[in-house]
Design a protein around this motif. Structure first.
Motif, PDB file in Angstrom:
ATOM      1  N   LEU A 159       0.855  -1.185   0.000  1.00 54.98           N
ATOM      2  CA  LEU A 159       0.000   0.000   0.000  1.00 54.98           C
ATOM      3  C   LEU A 159       0.891   1.235   0.000  1.00 54.98           C
ATOM      4  N   ILE A 160       0.981   1.905  -1.136  1.00 58.01           N
ATOM      5  CA  ILE A 160       1.824   3.084  -1.309  1.00 58.01           C
ATOM      6  C   ILE A 160       0.950   4.229  -1.773  1.00 58.01           C
ATOM      7  N   GLU A 161       0.923   5.308  -0.973  1.00 56.12           N
ATOM      8  CA  GLU A 161       0.130   6.493  -1.281  1.00 56.12           C
ATOM      9  C   GLU A 161      -1.333   6.135  -1.526  1.00 56.12           C
ATOM     10  N   GLY A 162      -1.844   5.238  -0.679  1.00 57.92           N
ATOM     11  CA  GLY A 162      -3.250   4.893  -0.739  1.00 57.92           C
ATOM     12  C   GLY A 162      -3.632   3.891  -1.800  1.00 57.92           C
ATOM     13  N   ARG A 163      -2.669   3.376  -2.541  1.00 62.50           N
ATOM     14  CA  ARG A 163      -2.969   2.407  -3.601  1.00 62.50           C
ATOM     15  C   ARG A 163      -2.067   1.193  -3.467  1.00 62.50           C
ATOM     16  N   LEU A 164      -2.577   0.043  -3.899  1.00 64.64           N
ATOM     17  CA  LEU A 164      -1.783  -1.174  -3.905  1.00 64.64           C
ATOM     18  C   LEU A 164      -0.961  -1.197  -5.183  1.00 64.64           C
ATOM     19  N   GLN A 165       0.355  -1.062  -5.045  1.00 64.02           N
ATOM     20  CA  GLN A 165       1.229  -0.993  -6.199  1.00 64.02           C
ATOM     21  C   GLN A 165       2.604  -1.526  -5.822  1.00 64.02           C
ATOM     22  N   PRO A 166       3.388  -1.947  -6.815  1.00 66.33           N
ATOM     23  CA  PRO A 166       4.729  -2.471  -6.512  1.00 66.33           C
ATOM     24  C   PRO A 166       5.665  -1.366  -6.050  1.00 66.33           C
ATOM     25  N   GLY A 167       6.568  -1.720  -5.164  1.00 66.20           N
ATOM     26  CA  GLY A 167       7.507  -0.711  -4.692  1.00 66.20           C
ATOM     27  C   GLY A 167       8.340  -1.203  -3.533  1.00 66.20           C
ATOM     28  N   PHE A 168       9.039  -0.257  -2.923  1.00 66.37           N
ATOM     29  CA  PHE A 168       9.879  -0.513  -1.766  1.00 66.37           C
ATOM     30  C   PHE A 168       9.427   0.387  -0.625  1.00 66.37           C
ATOM     31  N   ARG A 169      10.064   0.221   0.511  1.00 66.11           N
ATOM     32  CA  ARG A 169       9.779   1.074   1.669  1.00 66.11           C
ATOM     33  C   ARG A 169      11.091   1.645   2.190  1.00 66.11           C
ATOM     34  N   MET A 170      11.068   2.944   2.450  1.00 62.95           N
ATOM     35  CA  MET A 170      12.240   3.627   2.991  1.00 62.95           C
ATOM     36  C   MET A 170      11.919   4.140   4.385  1.00 62.95           C
ATOM     37  N   ALA A 171      12.773   3.839   5.331  1.00 70.31           N
ATOM     38  CA  ALA A 171      12.649   4.344   6.699  1.00 70.31           C
ATOM     39  C   ALA A 171      13.791   5.314   6.951  1.00 70.31           C
ATOM     40  N   SER A 172      13.487   6.425   7.587  1.00 72.78           N
ATOM     41  CA  SER A 172      14.513   7.434   7.874  1.00 72.78           C
ATOM     42  C   SER A 172      14.475   7.800   9.339  1.00 72.78           C
ATOM     43  N   ILE A 173      15.603   8.244   9.845  1.00 75.25           N
ATOM     44  CA  ILE A 173      15.729   8.663  11.240  1.00 75.25           C
ATOM     45  C   ILE A 173      16.444  10.002  11.269  1.00 75.25           C
ATOM     46  N   SER A 174      15.972  10.900  12.110  1.00 77.71           N
ATOM     47  CA  SER A 174      16.534  12.256  12.162  1.00 77.71           C
ATOM     48  C   SER A 174      16.738  12.679  13.603  1.00 77.71           C
ATOM     49  N   LEU A 175      17.588  13.665  13.762  1.00 78.23           N
ATOM     50  CA  LEU A 175      17.909  14.251  15.063  1.00 78.23           C
ATOM     51  C   LEU A 175      17.434  15.690  15.065  1.00 78.23           C
ATOM     52  N   ARG A 176      16.699  16.047  16.096  1.00 83.70           N
ATOM     53  CA  ARG A 176      16.236  17.427  16.213  1.00 83.70           C
ATOM     54  C   ARG A 176      17.289  18.248  16.957  1.00 83.70           C
ATOM     55  N   THR A 177      17.720  19.330  16.349  1.00 80.30           N
ATOM     56  CA  THR A 177      18.694  20.240  16.952  1.00 80.30           C
ATOM     57  C   THR A 177      18.027  21.591  17.185  1.00 80.30           C
ATOM     58  N   PRO A 178      18.649  22.490  17.928  1.00 83.05           N
ATOM     59  CA  PRO A 178      18.014  23.794  18.170  1.00 83.05           C
ATOM     60  C   PRO A 178      17.759  24.600  16.902  1.00 83.05           C
ATOM     61  N   LEU A 179      18.505  24.328  15.823  1.00 80.21           N
ATOM     62  CA  LEU A 179      18.381  25.144  14.614  1.00 80.21           C
ATOM     63  C   LEU A 179      17.600  24.479  13.504  1.00 80.21           C
ATOM     64  N   TYR A 180      17.777  23.173  13.330  1.00 79.31           N
ATOM     65  CA  TYR A 180      17.137  22.498  12.210  1.00 79.31           C
ATOM     66  C   TYR A 180      17.111  20.999  12.472  1.00 79.31           C
ATOM     67  N   ARG A 181      16.548  20.293  11.525  1.00 77.74           N
ATOM     68  CA  ARG A 181      16.474  18.840  11.600  1.00 77.74           C
ATOM     69  C   ARG A 181      17.647  18.261  10.818  1.00 77.74           C
ATOM     70  N   VAL A 182      18.324  17.272  11.408  1.00 77.28           N
ATOM     71  CA  VAL A 182      19.446  16.608  10.760  1.00 77.28           C
ATOM     72  C   VAL A 182      19.050  15.161  10.493  1.00 77.28           C
ATOM     73  N   THR A 183      19.063  14.766   9.238  1.00 74.82           N
ATOM     74  CA  THR A 183      18.760  13.385   8.887  1.00 74.82           C
ATOM     75  C   THR A 183      19.995  12.526   9.118  1.00 74.82           C
ATOM     76  N   LEU A 184      19.867  11.531   9.980  1.00 77.40           N
ATOM     77  CA  LEU A 184      20.998  10.669  10.307  1.00 77.40           C
ATOM     78  C   LEU A 184      21.216   9.567   9.286  1.00 77.40           C
TER      79      LEU A 184
END
Length: 598
Positions: A159-184
């Motif tokens: 289920l990708i964007e509300g539809r059943l379609q072929p694809g992959f899944r990406m997971a991301s993790i980020s760190l919140r800093t006082p100025l901005y978000r940093v993707t780890l």
């Protein structure tokens, strides 16, 4: 006049993209990308140099790979862009596609290592600033689907964007800093991958780059004792079943000899009673009855022996399963104790997760690893039970205009062995009411150790608001897909998709670090958007990267002057000085002044 003669002025239609390429040169990004290994032979142009071109195209916000050559302001036609990113010149976009098709797992791992190595000093500074606030670190994890073609190897429907379609899944993790978000970092998975595997990969990325909290190894000691008792229980039952089986087997053999003896007696009596009437109470009749009794008793003893043997095998199997669990737990305890021994400065970390990770197993894992958790319960693991507890006397606290929350007395979340706070929320949009459950670590943990969240003293509504602040990571996913068009470019292999993911998760950090440490502009504002300037990544990619500018090349560097007719009219970015950057010295880290760094 001599000084003026040394100044060369050239025009570009990609102002900030030129400066971004110069920043990449300063920090050694391109040299690191050149070390990424690609399989196969090298022909006219090394495939590693196509990574520079792909990174420039993504930074320019191109939706398709062919935009490198075919759009009106193509970066391949801008000599200043190519000079800043690759002095040898950009290849045709089809060459980039062919190079990415050659990539394999080694290419992906090399690229990830190169980007982490380049990011390390900037991430160390951001981490130092986050720790300087005195509060715990905030990690945020999310996942999204990427649609691909159905004929790509390894693709799975989902289920990708509300539809059943072929694809992959990406997971991301980020760190919140006082100025901005940093993707780890990010991780690439098939659609059918379970969430615990995804979470463990994200945790390994975060702990490798940032650090780790103190392991709550004391939580595992009662489990170890319980498993030992359970193993002893099943082994004792198996021993008693084996004793019963042995006793029944001895009884079978005893009856076997009785049967043989009785059969011989019957045969003798039958020979003696030939021609005679066999009366009910005669010796032959009694012998026959004894024989039938012994045979029935033997059959019954054999059944008891078989049943006891089956029970013994079943109990031994259960004991072996418990033994394997105990062995795995012993290994975890040893690993956690070693982690604590080698971690003199443990971090305090709050991990906010998307609801896709909100399973009891994941909450238990994060609790044992030392994290405080804030997540939405996955599926129907908690919400139906909490809805049944709602009565007319239930008090709902207002979170915002459309959301209310209530917290009952339940603390058991599925099979998670540790108590948590379960907060039922409801959102009303028109006639539709949607319920969900927030799972959050308790302020005073049951194991006697004060949790990181204790300092916040969050009530019911405040807890929901605290979790809702993780919208930064949701904005990060929208940034990946909306600004850098993650998943829009079509490739022919899973490795090419992973390369795109790695570059796109690196780009927001790369641009923000360039703006902060290299461009260092004064107040830059867009007409009509008084609150937005170069700190807004969407404006940087869509406007500043495609704004006209004059580049004044001087002896000691160059100066970037935005065109007075563009959205960023007037600003001047001085790129003549080398990148001034003071690296923080991490405690207990090895340092060699003779070691070359990029």
């Amino acid at each position: 006049m001599a000084a003026d003669a040394q100044v060369t002025v050239q025009h570009t239609d990609h102002a900030l993209l030129v400066g971004l390429g110069m920043f990449g040169q300063q920090i050694g990004l391109f040299e690191a990308l050149d070390q990424v290994r690609f399989p196969g032979r090298v022909y006219k142009r090394a495939p590693q140099r196509k990574l520079r071109e792909l990174l420039a195209a993504l930074a320019a916000g191109y939706r398709n790979l062919q935009d490198i050559d075919l759009v009106a302001d193509a970066i391949r036609a801008d000599p200043l862009v190519t000079a800043a990113w690759d002095p040898q010149g950009f290849a045709h976009y089809t060459g980039v596609s062919r190079a990415l098709r050659r990539a394999d797992a080694t290419t992906v791992s090399d690229l990830q290592a190169a980007l982490e190595r380049i990011s390390a000093p900037f991430l160390a500074r951001d981490l130092e600033e986050a720790l300087a606030t005195g509060g715990p670190l905030r990690l945020e994890g999310d996942t999204t689907g990427l649609a691909t073609t159905a004929d790509m190897p390894g693709v799975e429907p989902g289920l990708i964007e509300g539809r059943l379609q072929p694809g992959f899944r990406m997971a991301s993790i980020s760190l919140r800093t006082p100025l901005y978000r940093v993707t780890l970092g990010s991780a690439h998975f098939g659609e059918k991958t379970v969430s615990c595997q995804t979470l463990e990969t994200l945790l390994s990325i975060a702990e490798r780059r940032v650090g780790r909290p103190r392991r709550r190894v004391e939580l595992l000691y009662p489990q170890r004792e319980q498993l030992r008792q359970e193993e002893a229980h099943w082994r004792d039952k198996a021993r008693r079943a084996q004793e019963r089986a042995q006793g029944s087997e001895e009884r079978v053999w005893e009856l076997h000899f009785l049967i043989r003896q009785t059969q011989q007696e019957v045969e003798c009596l039958e020979a003696e009673y030939v021609g005679r009437e066999v009366r009910p109470h005669s010796r032959l009749a009694r012998a026959r009855r004894h024989l039938e009794t012994y045979q029935r008793r033997q059959a019954s003893a054999r059944r008891r022996q078989q049943q006891a043997a089956r029970s013994a095998r079943r109990f031994l199997t259960r004991a072996q399963v418990v033994e394997e669990r105990l062995q795995a737990l012993e290994e975890r305890i040893a690993r956690y104790e070693e982690d604590n021994r080698t971690n003199p400065q443990p971090l305090e970390v709050i991990f906010s997760l998307d609801g896709g990770f909100g399973t009891p197993e994941n909450v238990a894992l994060l609790t044992e690893l030392g994290y405080d958790v804030a997540t939405k319960a996955h599926g129907r693991t908690a919400t139906p039970q909490l809805k049944r507890d709602v009565t007319f006397e239930t008090v709902w606290e207002a979170v915002n205009a459309i959301t209310q929350a209530t917290e009952g007395t339940r603390t058991q979340f599925g099979r998670c062995p540790y108590p948590v706070r379960l907060i039922l929320t409801r959102q009303q949009r028109g006639d539709t009411v949607r319920y969900s459950t927030l799972v959050i670590s308790p302020p005073d943990a049951a194991w006697g150790q004060t949790a990181t969240l204790a300092r916040y003293k969050l009530g019911t509504a405040e807890s929901v608001q605290f979790y809702n602040r993780r919208q930064d990571i949701e904005a990060g996913i929208k940034e990946f897909k909306g600004t850098f068009h993650l998943g829009h470019m079509r490739f022919f292999s899973s490795e090419a998709v992973q390369i795109q993911e790695q570059l796109i998760t690196f780009l927001p950090n790369f641009i923000r670090w360039a703006i902060r440490y290299y461009f260092r502009p004064n107040a830059i504002h867009i007409p009509g958007r008084a609150d937005r300037g170069l700190d807004q990544l969407k404006d940087v990619v869509r406007i500043a990267m495609h704004s006209g500018a004059e580049v004044h090349y001087e002896v000691d560097g160059c100066v970037l002057k935005f065109s007075p007719k563009g959205a960023f009219a007037g600003p001047v970015i001085d790129l003549r000085q080398p990148l001034p950057f003071q690296l923080p010295l991490p405690l207990f880290a090895k340092l060699s002044i003779f070691e070359s760094t990029l």
